[in-house]
Design a protein around this motif. Structure first.
Motif, short mmCIF file in Angstrom:
data_model
loop_
_atom_site.label_atom_id
_atom_site.label_comp_id
_atom_site.label_asym_id
_atom_site.label_seq_id
_atom_site.Cartn_x
_atom_site.Cartn_y
_atom_site.Cartn_z
N HIS A 136 0.86 -1.19 0.00
CA HIS A 136 0.00 0.00 0.00
C HIS A 136 0.89 1.24 0.00
O HIS A 136 1.95 1.26 0.63
CB HIS A 136 -0.91 -0.01 1.23
CG HIS A 136 -1.97 1.03 1.15
ND1 HIS A 136 -1.73 2.35 1.44
CD2 HIS A 136 -3.27 0.95 0.76
CE1 HIS A 136 -2.83 3.04 1.24
NE2 HIS A 136 -3.79 2.22 0.83
N GLU A 138 0.76 3.89 1.55
CA GLU A 138 1.08 4.42 2.90
C GLU A 138 2.23 3.63 3.52
O GLU A 138 3.04 4.18 4.26
CB GLU A 138 -0.18 4.39 3.78
CG GLU A 138 -1.17 5.47 3.34
CD GLU A 138 -2.63 5.17 3.60
OE1 GLU A 138 -2.95 4.26 4.39
OE2 GLU A 138 -3.48 5.84 2.97
N GLU A 156 -3.80 2.10 -7.27
CA GLU A 156 -4.25 3.20 -6.42
C GLU A 156 -3.39 4.43 -6.68
O GLU A 156 -2.31 4.57 -6.09
CB GLU A 156 -4.14 2.82 -4.95
CG GLU A 156 -4.94 1.59 -4.58
CD GLU A 156 -5.23 1.56 -3.08
OE1 GLU A 156 -6.41 1.60 -2.74
OE2 GLU A 156 -4.29 1.52 -2.28
N ILE A 184 -5.94 8.96 -3.18
CA ILE A 184 -6.22 8.24 -1.93
C ILE A 184 -6.55 9.23 -0.82
O ILE A 184 -5.73 10.08 -0.47
CB ILE A 184 -5.01 7.37 -1.52
CG1 ILE A 184 -4.79 6.26 -2.55
CG2 ILE A 184 -5.23 6.77 -0.13
CD1 ILE A 184 -3.58 5.38 -2.26
N SER A 236 -10.51 7.03 -3.22
CA SER A 236 -11.78 7.76 -3.07
C SER A 236 -12.96 7.10 -3.78
O SER A 236 -13.82 7.79 -4.34
CB SER A 236 -11.61 9.22 -3.53
OG SER A 236 -10.61 9.87 -2.75
N VAL A 237 -12.99 5.75 -3.73
CA VAL A 237 -14.18 5.06 -4.25
C VAL A 237 -15.32 5.29 -3.25
O VAL A 237 -15.13 5.18 -2.04
CB VAL A 237 -13.92 3.54 -4.41
CG1 VAL A 237 -15.21 2.83 -4.84
CG2 VAL A 237 -12.81 3.29 -5.41
N GLY A 290 -11.75 5.09 3.19
CA GLY A 290 -12.73 5.87 3.96
C GLY A 290 -14.17 5.37 3.86
O GLY A 290 -14.84 5.19 4.88
#
Ligand code: PGA
Length: 255
Positions: free
Chosen positions: A97, A99, A169, A174, A215-216, A237
């Motif tokens: 990921h 992050e 992604e 994101i 941001s899906v 989120g």
């Protein structure tokens, strides 16, 4: 067989009681799933056992870890091994990921070790890739993502590849509320599929599930998931709100 997947990445959110309520709410409204329409939930490590227990008896919905260690076992204080993830009942692990790449400096060599050990322990790997905004602005995103895939996945056999799902992604999408357009997602997914085809052949590429993340939401999932090369989403989120994620699952099931 290519699967469509709605995957929830809770990141470092929810305490046990909140996680339990979230899963219970999801299960109460879940549309019918199948071998080709699956759901994955990636809670924090401390809730993997809870989530697995709650998912007992529900087919085609699986627990996932968000990370695992590079090493098998031993003196690695604070790490969680792939064997421990399997032992907790998870079927998947998210590797790479952005992050983890950015905040914990996980480079491609580290990610290869993690994916290798995850596969050895029978886990399915959700391998994340995606470019930062500077790369998108320079219009070199195709080469950037291709390098991530080449360095992360090209050492596997076609057989091993069957246990890997790719999540594209774009970092600029994101948690920003700025989603890639359906066309941008489709273009990159088609590119990723062609990179896989170039190395592993057309059949392996056709079988590969490629998820979009960034941001899906329930409101944009239908358009994104209707792209021919977008096989569902990895959702941060919006996966923390049961009715939002149910909407995303429904969009995935109907796509
Ligand atoms: P987001 O996160 O849906 O909150 O943008 C996606 C992800 O990081 O997996």
């Amino acid at each position: 067989m290519r699967k469509k997947i709605a995957a929830a990445n809770w990141k470092m959110n929810t305490l046990q009681s909140e996680g339990k309520t979230l899963v219970a709410n999801l299960l109460s409204t879940l549309p019918a799933l199948s071998e080709s329409r699956q759901v994955v939930i990636a809670p924090p490590f401390t809730q993997l056992v809870n989530v697995t227990a709650q998912l007992q008896g529900h087919a085609h919905i699986h627990a996932s870890a968000q990370n695992c260690a590079t090493e098998k076992s031993g003196a690695y204080t604070g790490e969680i091994s792939a064997a421990m993830v399997t032992d907790a009942g998870a079927a998947y692990v998210i590797i790479g990921h952005s992050e983890r790449r950015e905040y914990y400096k996980e480079d491609n060599a580290t990610l290869v070790k993690k994916s290798d050990i995850a596969l050895e322990n029978g886990l399915q790997v959700i391998f994340c890739c995606g470019e930062p905004l500077s790369v998108r602005d320079a219009e070199t995103q195709n080469q950037y993502v291709e390098t991530q895939i080449r360095e992360g996945l090209f050492h596997y056999s076609t057989e091993q590849l069957k246990n890997i799902v790719i999540a594209y992604e774009p970092i600029w999408a994101i948690g920003t509320g700025r989603t890639a357009s359906a066309q941008q997602a489709q273009d990159m997914h088609a590119h990723i599929r062609s990179v896989i085809a170039g190395k592993f052949g057309a059949e392996a590429a056709d079988d590969m599930s490629i998820l979009y993340g960034g941001s899906v939401k329930a409101s944009n999932a239908i358009e994104l998931f209707s792209c021919p090369d977008v096989d569902g989403g990895l959702v941060g989120g919006a996966s923390l709100v049961a009715e939002e994620f149910t909407g995303i699952i429904t969009a995935m099931v109907n796509s």
